[in-house]
Design an enzyme around this catalytic site. Structure first.
Site, PDB file in Angstrom:
ATOM      1  N   ALA A 181       3.617  -6.297   9.180  1.00 45.49           N
ATOM      2  CA  ALA A 181       3.158  -7.226   7.977  1.00 45.49           C
ATOM      3  C   ALA A 181       2.940  -8.604   8.389  1.00 45.49           C
ATOM      4  O   ALA A 181       2.101  -9.496   8.320  1.00 45.49           O
ATOM      5  CB  ALA A 181       3.886  -7.210   6.880  1.00 45.49           C
TER       6      ALA A 181
ATOM      7  N   ILE B  81       0.805  -1.145  -0.032  1.00 41.45           N
ATOM      8  CA  ILE B  81       0.087  -0.009  -0.213  1.00 41.45           C
ATOM      9  C   ILE B  81       0.923   1.275   0.185  1.00 41.45           C
ATOM     10  O   ILE B  81       1.995   1.282   0.854  1.00 41.45           O
ATOM     11  CB  ILE B  81      -1.047   0.070   1.297  1.00 41.45           C
ATOM     12  CG1 ILE B  81      -1.741  -1.151   1.255  1.00 41.45           C
ATOM     13  CG2 ILE B  81      -1.901   1.220   1.292  1.00 41.45           C
ATOM     14  CD1 ILE B  81      -3.007  -1.315   0.181  1.00 41.45           C
TER      15      ILE B  81
ATOM     16  N   ASN C  43      10.001  -7.343   9.612  1.00 48.43           N
ATOM     17  CA  ASN C  43       8.550  -6.360   9.232  1.00 48.43           C
ATOM     18  C   ASN C  43       7.356  -7.077  10.128  1.00 48.43           C
ATOM     19  O   ASN C  43       6.571  -7.796   9.685  1.00 48.43           O
ATOM     20  CB  ASN C  43       8.186  -6.462   7.666  1.00 48.43           C
ATOM     21  CG  ASN C  43       7.113  -5.570   7.135  1.00 48.43           C
ATOM     22  OD1 ASN C  43       6.459  -5.059   7.964  1.00 48.43           O
ATOM     23  ND2 ASN C  43       7.005  -5.431   5.878  1.00 48.43           N
TER      24      ASN C  43
ATOM     25  N   TYR D 167      -0.292 -10.675   8.250  1.00 50.42           N
ATOM     26  CA  TYR D 167      -0.540 -12.148   7.644  1.00 50.42           C
ATOM     27  C   TYR D 167      -1.149 -12.908   8.630  1.00 50.42           C
ATOM     28  O   TYR D 167      -1.933 -13.833   8.134  1.00 50.42           O
ATOM     29  CB  TYR D 167       0.791 -12.458   6.870  1.00 50.42           C
ATOM     30  CG  TYR D 167       0.932 -11.452   5.702  1.00 50.42           C
ATOM     31  CD1 TYR D 167       0.072 -11.266   4.841  1.00 50.42           C
ATOM     32  CD2 TYR D 167       2.442 -11.061   5.473  1.00 50.42           C
ATOM     33  CE1 TYR D 167       0.703 -10.181   3.808  1.00 50.42           C
ATOM     34  CE2 TYR D 167       2.840 -10.235   4.700  1.00 50.42           C
ATOM     35  CZ  TYR D 167       1.795  -9.904   3.779  1.00 50.42           C
ATOM     36  OH  TYR D 167       2.368  -9.076   2.683  1.00 50.42           O
TER      37      TYR D 167
ATOM     38  N   GLN E  84      -1.249   4.145   3.900  1.00 50.74           N
ATOM     39  CA  GLN E  84      -0.988   3.525   5.100  1.00 50.74           C
ATOM     40  C   GLN E  84      -1.578   3.955   6.244  1.00 50.74           C
ATOM     41  O   GLN E  84      -1.653   5.058   6.159  1.00 50.74           O
ATOM     42  CB  GLN E  84       0.388   3.102   5.219  1.00 50.74           C
ATOM     43  CG  GLN E  84       1.253   2.445   4.090  1.00 50.74           C
ATOM     44  CD  GLN E  84       2.474   2.217   4.124  1.00 50.74           C
ATOM     45  OE1 GLN E  84       3.252   2.451   5.291  1.00 50.74           O
ATOM     46  NE2 GLN E  84       3.014   1.858   3.319  1.00 50.74           N
TER      47      GLN E  84
END
Length: 133
Positions: free
Chosen positions: A107, A66, A104, A111, A71
């Site tokens: 992220a 994004i 990260n 996930y 974001q």
């Protein structure tokens, strides 16, 4: 799509969209599908899927980003839900693989919230952690 970018702090964590589009154009044996992410007719992100059955029974969610200007507005979470729905509809019996930069944490947690699990594998191309759903 090539002009969209993550923040300066994130640049080392993902390939540029320009590089992804070039890969999709020239690395045709993996049949990459670049997909734009829009909000109210404004391009806000990019994703790329492909490498169907490179590892039997799987498909790669190879890129997901994004733009830094969008974001923190839930576009990532909403877009990821749509992308995963698309993949599961088009490829219902495939497990979804992705790789993520080990630092990260945002992220990785995103996930995980969608059911991805960390594997013990490292992507040899970029040294990222592989996750599977």
């Amino acid at each position: 799509m090539a002009s969209l970018s993550v923040s300066k702090e994130q640049i080392h964590m993902i390939e540029s969209n320009k590089d992804c589009l070039l890969e999709a154009a020239f690395d045709t044996h993996l049949e990459w599908q670049p997909l734009a992410i829009y909000a109210e007719n404004i391009p806000i992100g990019f994703t790329m899927i492909g490498a169907l059955d490179e590892k039997p029974g799987t498909i790669w969610l190879d890129r997901f980003m994004i733009d830094y200007r969008y974001q923190g507005k839930k576009y990532g979470k909403n877009s990821l839900a749509l992308i995963l729905n698309y993949i599961s509809t088009e490829y219902p019996d495939k497990k979804i693989l992705l790789s993520v930069h080990r630092s990260n944490n945002f992220a990785i947690n995103l996930y995980k919230s969608f059911g991805f699990k960390l594997t013990e594998e490292i992507d040899p191309d970029n040294q990222e952690i592989i996750m599977i759903k």
